[in-house]
Scaffold this motif. Structure first.
Motif, mmCIF file in Angstrom:
data_model
loop_
_atom_site.group_PDB
_atom_site.id
_atom_site.type_symbol
_atom_site.label_atom_id
_atom_site.label_comp_id
_atom_site.label_asym_id
_atom_site.label_seq_id
_atom_site.Cartn_x
_atom_site.Cartn_y
_atom_site.Cartn_z
ATOM 1 N N SER A 28 39.886 44.290 43.588
ATOM 2 C CA SER A 28 40.780 45.182 43.521
ATOM 3 C C SER A 28 41.659 45.139 42.136
ATOM 4 O O SER A 28 42.818 43.855 42.474
ATOM 5 N N ARG A 29 42.062 45.320 41.579
ATOM 6 C CA ARG A 29 43.025 44.949 40.289
ATOM 7 C C ARG A 29 44.261 45.972 40.209
ATOM 8 O O ARG A 29 44.654 45.892 38.605
ATOM 9 N N GLY A 30 44.931 46.392 41.275
ATOM 10 C CA GLY A 30 46.051 47.081 41.225
ATOM 11 C C GLY A 30 47.094 45.636 41.674
ATOM 12 O O GLY A 30 46.545 44.517 40.972
ATOM 13 N N THR A 31 48.081 45.554 41.652
ATOM 14 C CA THR A 31 48.462 44.614 42.366
ATOM 15 C C THR A 31 48.640 43.775 42.750
ATOM 16 O O THR A 31 49.021 42.745 43.480
ATOM 17 N N GLU A 32 47.363 44.665 43.972
ATOM 18 C CA GLU A 32 47.086 43.977 44.789
ATOM 19 C C GLU A 32 46.327 41.691 44.417
ATOM 20 O O GLU A 32 46.391 40.842 44.866
ATOM 21 N N ASN A 33 45.695 42.255 43.542
ATOM 22 C CA ASN A 33 44.586 41.283 42.389
ATOM 23 C C ASN A 33 43.927 40.081 43.575
ATOM 24 O O ASN A 33 43.584 38.844 43.773
ATOM 25 N N ALA A 34 42.742 41.124 43.998
ATOM 26 C CA ALA A 34 41.954 40.666 45.116
ATOM 27 C C ALA A 34 40.228 40.560 44.693
ATOM 28 O O ALA A 34 40.129 41.383 44.053
ATOM 29 N N ILE A 35 39.786 40.260 45.239
ATOM 30 C CA ILE A 35 38.341 40.092 46.274
ATOM 31 C C ILE A 35 37.975 40.727 46.997
ATOM 32 O O ILE A 35 38.537 40.016 48.333
ATOM 33 N N SER A 55 42.404 36.705 43.314
ATOM 34 C CA SER A 55 41.812 36.736 42.797
ATOM 35 C C SER A 55 41.670 35.713 41.697
ATOM 36 O O SER A 55 40.951 35.539 40.654
ATOM 37 N N GLY A 56 42.951 34.779 41.477
ATOM 38 C CA GLY A 56 43.089 33.592 40.626
ATOM 39 C C GLY A 56 43.986 33.972 39.555
ATOM 40 O O GLY A 56 43.738 32.987 38.774
ATOM 41 N N GLY A 57 44.273 35.273 39.711
ATOM 42 C CA GLY A 57 44.758 35.506 38.332
ATOM 43 C C GLY A 57 45.500 37.413 38.494
ATOM 44 O O GLY A 57 45.278 37.891 39.925
ATOM 45 N N LEU A 58 45.573 37.858 37.820
ATOM 46 C CA LEU A 58 45.980 39.190 37.070
ATOM 47 C C LEU A 58 45.132 40.146 36.390
ATOM 48 O O LEU A 58 44.384 40.158 36.165
ATOM 49 N N ALA A 59 44.933 41.638 36.850
ATOM 50 C CA ALA A 59 44.453 42.053 36.994
ATOM 51 C C ALA A 59 43.009 41.947 36.850
ATOM 52 O O ALA A 59 42.354 41.836 36.077
ATOM 53 N N SER A 60 41.808 41.635 38.304
ATOM 54 C CA SER A 60 41.120 41.457 38.330
ATOM 55 C C SER A 60 39.949 42.631 37.408
ATOM 56 O O SER A 60 39.309 42.908 38.857
ATOM 57 N N TRP A 61 39.771 42.224 36.876
ATOM 58 C CA TRP A 61 38.873 43.570 36.064
ATOM 59 C C TRP A 61 37.698 43.655 36.429
ATOM 60 O O TRP A 61 37.055 44.255 36.936
ATOM 61 N N THR A 62 36.566 42.409 36.195
ATOM 62 C CA THR A 62 35.158 42.839 36.826
ATOM 63 C C THR A 62 35.142 41.010 37.397
ATOM 64 O O THR A 62 35.805 40.426 37.154
ATOM 65 N N PHE A 63 33.107 41.118 37.615
ATOM 66 C CA PHE A 63 33.577 39.734 38.097
ATOM 67 C C PHE A 63 31.775 40.351 37.855
ATOM 68 O O PHE A 63 30.631 41.148 37.894
ATOM 69 N N VAL A 74 35.431 35.859 37.444
ATOM 70 C CA VAL A 74 35.908 36.712 37.753
ATOM 71 C C VAL A 74 36.780 36.521 36.537
ATOM 72 O O VAL A 74 38.032 35.842 36.253
ATOM 73 N N ALA A 75 36.843 37.572 35.795
ATOM 74 C CA ALA A 75 37.912 37.624 34.746
ATOM 75 C C ALA A 75 39.088 38.339 34.922
ATOM 76 O O ALA A 75 39.131 40.401 35.978
ATOM 77 N N ASN A 76 40.528 38.000 35.679
ATOM 78 C CA ASN A 76 41.026 38.148 35.263
ATOM 79 C C ASN A 76 42.213 38.756 34.103
ATOM 80 O O ASN A 76 42.363 38.134 32.927
ATOM 81 N N GLN A 77 41.917 40.340 33.810
ATOM 82 C CA GLN A 77 42.182 41.092 32.052
ATOM 83 C C GLN A 77 43.326 40.477 31.957
ATOM 84 O O GLN A 77 44.064 40.059 30.711
ATOM 85 N N ALA A 78 44.359 40.648 33.004
ATOM 86 C CA ALA A 78 46.323 40.685 32.164
ATOM 87 C C ALA A 78 47.142 39.245 32.399
ATOM 88 O O ALA A 78 47.282 38.279 31.408
ATOM 89 N N SER A 79 45.772 37.867 33.019
ATOM 90 C CA SER A 79 46.383 36.747 32.893
ATOM 91 C C SER A 79 45.855 36.136 31.505
ATOM 92 O O SER A 79 46.437 34.578 32.103
ATOM 93 N N GLY A 80 44.606 36.648 31.424
ATOM 94 C CA GLY A 80 43.951 35.286 30.824
ATOM 95 C C GLY A 80 43.096 35.045 31.122
ATOM 96 O O GLY A 80 43.105 33.666 30.237
ATOM 97 N N PRO A 102 40.899 29.631 30.318
ATOM 98 C CA PRO A 102 41.256 31.031 29.368
ATOM 99 C C PRO A 102 40.758 31.465 28.489
ATOM 100 O O PRO A 102 39.755 30.570 27.667
ATOM 101 N N VAL A 103 40.595 32.853 28.544
ATOM 102 C CA VAL A 103 39.941 33.692 27.798
ATOM 103 C C VAL A 103 40.193 35.224 27.829
ATOM 104 O O VAL A 103 41.476 35.612 28.744
ATOM 105 N N PRO A 104 41.252 35.317 26.651
ATOM 106 C CA PRO A 104 42.118 36.134 26.047
ATOM 107 C C PRO A 104 41.833 37.756 26.555
ATOM 108 O O PRO A 104 40.900 38.571 25.693
ATOM 109 N N ALA A 105 42.361 38.247 27.904
ATOM 110 C CA ALA A 105 41.772 39.697 28.248
ATOM 111 C C ALA A 105 40.552 39.622 28.453
ATOM 112 O O ALA A 105 39.371 40.897 27.640
ATOM 113 N N PRO A 106 40.275 39.255 29.407
ATOM 114 C CA PRO A 106 38.365 39.193 29.792
ATOM 115 C C PRO A 106 38.075 40.280 29.669
ATOM 116 O O PRO A 106 39.199 40.676 31.377
ATOM 117 N N ASP A 107 36.999 41.271 29.723
ATOM 118 C CA ASP A 107 36.694 42.525 30.186
ATOM 119 C C ASP A 107 35.301 42.911 30.747
ATOM 120 O O ASP A 107 35.349 43.812 31.209
#
Length: 112
Positions: A28-35, A55-63, A74-80, A102-107
């Protein structure tokens, strides 16, 4: 997919099944940032909530779940960041392993 009392931005991310098909994982990559973890009923396919964890970060984009079924990245795109979670294969529950790189903007995450 979000918690019943959640009022922030809603945005679903990745969906994936455990290798044996018993558990469905979602981000859930809205402001909830959850698995979110669901048990999947064998006959009906009905989903039952097992767990919701940060999810450990912001915008949990993919896993991606490792082939052996014990680890999830888990890739947290907004927190890198890319965060490591352990998976209990009997319960489906995930646990933050306390490892983040750290990974810049992982998606996208793929095991090779």
């Amino acid at each position: 997919m979000v918690a019943p009392d959640y009022t922030g931005t809603r945005s679903g991310g990745e969906l994936g099944l455990s290798r044996d098909g018993r558990f469905l994982y979602a981000t859930s990559r809205g402001t909830e940032n959850a698995i979110v973890v669901y048990a999947v009923a064998r006959v009906s396919g009905r989903l039952t909530l097992v767990q919701r964890v940060p999810s450990g970060g912001l915008a949990s984009w993919t896993f991606s779940i490792h082939r052996g079924g014990r680890w999830m990245l888990v890739a947290n795109q907004a927190s890198g960041t890319v965060n490591l979670f352990g998976i209990d294969r009997s319960s489906g529950r995930v646990t933050d392993a306390g490892t983040s790189i750290p990974v810049p903007a992982p998606d996208c995450i793929t095991f090779a």
